[in-house]
Design an enzyme around this catalytic site. Structure first.
Site, short mmCIF file in Angstrom:
data_model
loop_
_atom_site.label_atom_id
_atom_site.label_comp_id
_atom_site.label_asym_id
_atom_site.label_seq_id
_atom_site.Cartn_x
_atom_site.Cartn_y
_atom_site.Cartn_z
N LYS A 234 9.39 -17.16 -10.30
CA LYS A 234 8.61 -16.06 -10.89
C LYS A 234 7.47 -16.63 -11.73
O LYS A 234 7.70 -17.51 -12.57
CB LYS A 234 9.53 -15.20 -11.76
CG LYS A 234 8.82 -13.99 -12.31
CD LYS A 234 9.73 -13.16 -13.19
CE LYS A 234 8.89 -12.12 -13.90
NZ LYS A 234 9.53 -11.59 -15.08
N ASP B 86 -4.13 -6.40 5.18
CA ASP B 86 -5.12 -7.26 5.84
C ASP B 86 -5.03 -8.71 5.35
O ASP B 86 -5.31 -9.63 6.08
CB ASP B 86 -6.54 -6.73 5.56
CG ASP B 86 -6.81 -5.45 6.34
OD1 ASP B 86 -6.34 -5.38 7.50
OD2 ASP B 86 -7.45 -4.53 5.80
N PRO C 116 -2.68 -11.83 10.54
CA PRO C 116 -3.04 -11.59 11.94
C PRO C 116 -3.26 -10.10 12.18
O PRO C 116 -2.57 -9.27 11.57
CB PRO C 116 -1.80 -12.07 12.71
CG PRO C 116 -0.69 -12.07 11.71
CD PRO C 116 -1.32 -12.32 10.37
N ASP C 117 -4.22 -9.74 13.02
CA ASP C 117 -4.39 -8.34 13.43
C ASP C 117 -3.45 -8.11 14.61
O ASP C 117 -3.72 -8.52 15.74
CB ASP C 117 -5.85 -8.06 13.81
CG ASP C 117 -6.08 -6.57 14.05
OD1 ASP C 117 -5.17 -5.91 14.62
OD2 ASP C 117 -7.15 -6.07 13.68
N ILE C 118 -2.32 -7.50 14.33
CA ILE C 118 -1.25 -7.39 15.32
C ILE C 118 -1.70 -6.55 16.52
O ILE C 118 -1.48 -6.91 17.68
CB ILE C 118 0.01 -6.76 14.66
CG1 ILE C 118 0.44 -7.64 13.49
CG2 ILE C 118 1.13 -6.58 15.67
CD1 ILE C 118 1.46 -7.01 12.56
N ASN D 138 0.84 -1.20 0.00
CA ASN D 138 0.00 0.00 0.00
C ASN D 138 0.88 1.25 0.00
O ASN D 138 2.10 1.16 0.01
CB ASN D 138 -0.96 -0.02 1.20
CG ASN D 138 -0.19 -0.12 2.50
OD1 ASN D 138 0.57 0.77 2.85
ND2 ASN D 138 -0.36 -1.23 3.21
N LYS E 204 -13.90 0.67 15.74
CA LYS E 204 -12.60 -0.01 15.71
C LYS E 204 -11.98 -0.05 17.09
O LYS E 204 -11.39 -1.05 17.50
CB LYS E 204 -11.68 0.74 14.73
CG LYS E 204 -10.74 -0.15 13.99
CD LYS E 204 -10.10 0.57 12.82
CE LYS E 204 -10.90 0.45 11.54
NZ LYS E 204 -10.24 1.03 10.40
N PHE F 284 -4.45 3.29 14.78
CA PHE F 284 -4.79 4.33 13.81
C PHE F 284 -5.96 3.85 12.96
O PHE F 284 -6.06 2.65 12.66
CB PHE F 284 -3.59 4.65 12.90
CG PHE F 284 -2.67 5.67 13.52
CD1 PHE F 284 -1.85 5.33 14.57
CD2 PHE F 284 -2.66 6.97 13.07
CE1 PHE F 284 -1.02 6.27 15.17
CE2 PHE F 284 -1.83 7.93 13.64
CZ PHE F 284 -1.02 7.57 14.69
N LYS G 243 -11.20 -3.73 18.60
CA LYS G 243 -9.82 -4.17 18.83
C LYS G 243 -9.47 -4.17 20.31
O LYS G 243 -8.37 -4.59 20.69
CB LYS G 243 -8.85 -3.28 18.06
CG LYS G 243 -9.03 -3.40 16.56
CD LYS G 243 -7.91 -2.76 15.77
CE LYS G 243 -8.25 -2.75 14.29
NZ LYS G 243 -7.30 -3.49 13.47
O1 C5P Z 1 -8.65 -2.70 10.94
P1 C5P Z 1 -7.75 -1.63 10.39
O2 C5P Z 1 -6.68 -2.16 9.45
O3 C5P Z 1 -8.44 -0.45 9.83
O4 C5P Z 1 -7.01 -1.09 11.71
C1 C5P Z 1 -5.96 -0.19 11.65
C2 C5P Z 1 -5.14 -0.29 12.91
O5 C5P Z 1 -4.87 -1.66 13.24
C3 C5P Z 1 -3.78 0.33 12.75
O6 C5P Z 1 -3.40 0.80 14.02
C4 C5P Z 1 -2.92 -0.83 12.28
O7 C5P Z 1 -1.54 -0.64 12.59
C5 C5P Z 1 -3.50 -2.00 13.05
N1 C5P Z 1 -3.47 -3.28 12.32
C6 C5P Z 1 -2.65 -4.30 12.76
N2 C5P Z 1 -2.64 -5.50 12.11
C7 C5P Z 1 -3.44 -5.71 11.05
C8 C5P Z 1 -4.29 -4.70 10.57
C9 C5P Z 1 -4.27 -3.48 11.24
O8 C5P Z 1 -1.90 -4.11 13.74
N3 C5P Z 1 -3.40 -6.88 10.43
#
Ligand code: C5P
Length: 410
Positions: free
Chosen positions: A301, A291, A319-321, A222, A351, A337, A355
């Site tokens: 390749k 995501d 994973p959502d860190i 991105n 959010k 953020f 979270k």
């Molecule tokens: O759910 P979204 O991507 O909009 O959330 C954004 C926030 O979650 C940011 O703080 C981003 O660093 C964190 N995030 C994360 N791991 C992910 C997706 C988002 O830590 N896989």
């Protein structure tokens, strides 16, 4: 509502008939225990006398940039530094124009340039002057510069016309001032003393984009530049914290005193964060983590086939860190953020809850001048019980204010 007791307010009165209401405002502020100093422009003195405002404020009125006696008592730079908040009331069309264009040729305009205190304008003028394209253009410039604009009201005007342009009543201005202090608790003043705000604290910050490999030469990613996360790392280190920055691919220099760990993918970032998160006091997830990632990474390749017009790549969730950190036992204070393009506050609040974090910094990325990949930002810091608006500014300045705000919550 915040107390106004011991707040330092600099009231600047510019030329307009509504100036006659300012002694009443000063009296009400004094009743609340506010320290008030008054500056008058030449135009203001055509409508009320300095003696009136001196009597109600209990302080001599300042009206001249080049008066050696006044400068010896409290110079314009001292006055600009003294204020917790500057209120320009009434703010005439001319005052708005001068401020929008950065004039510094009288005490009023110089003070507004030489301060790092917030400046609120309370416009008052004839309805046609207010709606004139030039005034509306100046209004937008002032808003973009982060100036607060209170009013104007609609109604009967001193000139006998009816429309938008009436100055807010003194009690309405007082209410705005109270709301301002309740919302910001004078972030600017605390920032001046933020050198040791995070002394002894450990802070982990993620920044930049992640890259999700498709094959050895291609990836999904991105537009994140990493600038906001790096600015936060700098501000946290300047505030005395022991900072670890986990950075996706971005060509930014490592901030002084910060430990940087470079990663490529979301999974790498997760591993590094998981290994470093114990004993952290604060976690700021500023990275734009992808995501999803390709389900399979081709070892060689990938080749296009003759006649091939389409291709599909199966993706799996990363994973959502941030959410993972927030659910750990003894989790640090977690800040995330939320970059949104619509319903910014409502989506960000959701959010925050989803979270399980303590604060979310929301910004509108639909404006190409702000947010992703730009040098500036404008954010709203949302926690369960408060919202703090930080107007358009450089990412460095926003980071300083955010670190000041966050450290007050730790
Ligand atoms: O759910 P979204 O991507 O909009 O959330 C954004 C926030 O979650 C940011 O703080 C981003 O660093 C964190 N995030 C994360 N791991 C992910 C997706 C988002 O830590 N896989």
């Amino acid at each position: 509502m915040a107390s106004l007791s011991n707040r330092k307010l600099l009231l600047i009165v510019t030329g307009g008939i509504a100036a006659y209401k300012t002694p009443e405002l000063v009296r009400r502020l004094k009743d609340e225990g506010t320290e008030v100093r008054v500056v008058m422009t030449k135009g203001a003195k055509a409508f009320i006398t300095p003696l009136t405002l001196q009597a109600v404020s209990g302080n001599p009125v300042h009206d001249d940039l080049l008066d050696p006696a006044a400068e010896a008592a409290m110079g314009h730079i001292e006055l600009a530094r003294w204020a917790d908040l500057i209120v320009v009331a009434p703010a005439s069309a001319s005052a708005m124009a001068r401020l929008a264009h950065g004039f510094a040729d009288d005490l009023f305009s110089t003070l507004c340039l030489a301060t790092d205190a917030p400046v609120a304008l309370v416009p008052a003028m004839n309805r046609l002057m207010w709606s004139a394209p030039a005034t509306q253009r100046n209004l937008r410039l002032l808003q973009d510069d982060g100036k607060l604009i209170w009013g104007p009201n609609e109604g009967l005007q001193a000139c006998g016309e009816t429309g938008a342009g009436r100055m807010l009543e003194p009690q309405e201005i007082l209410q705005q001032i109270k709301e301002f202090f309740a919302a910001t608790f004078s972030l600017h003043k605390e920032m001046a003393e933020n050198a040791g705000l995070l002394a002894g604290k450990r802070v982990l910050i993620t920044a930049g984009p992640t890259r999700e490999a498709i094959d050895p030469v291609r990836y999904l990613s991105n537009h994140s530049s990493g600038k906001m996360g790096f600015a936060l790392a700098t501000a946290a280190a300047n505030a005395g914290a022991d900072v670890t920055l986990v950075a996706g691919p971005c060509p930014l220099p490592t901030p002084a005193g910060v430990t940087r760990i470079d990663i490529i993918s979301a999974e790498d970032m997760h591993k590094v964060v998981a290994a470093s998160v114990a004993q952290q006091d604060l976690f700021i997830g500023c990275a734009a983590v992808a995501d999803f990632r390709p389900m399979n990474v081709a070892e060689q390749k990938m080749k296009k086939q003759d006649g091939q017009n389409q291709m599909q790549i199966a993706l799996v969730k990363n994973p959502d860190i941030l959410a993972w950190v927030a659910e750990q036992e003894n989790a640090p204070f977690c800040v995330g953020f939320a970059a949104e393009t619509e319903n910014v506050q409502a989506y960000a609040r959701k959010k925050l809850e989803r979270k399980g974090i303590q604060m979310i910094i929301a910004n509108d990325v639909s404006n190409p001048e702000l947010g992703f990949n730009s040098d500036n930002n404008a954010v709203i810091a949302i926690s369960a019980d408060a919202e703090h608006h930080i107007g358009t500014n450089s990412k460095e300045e926003i980071a300083k204010q955010l670190i000041t705000l966050i450290s007050s919550k730790l």
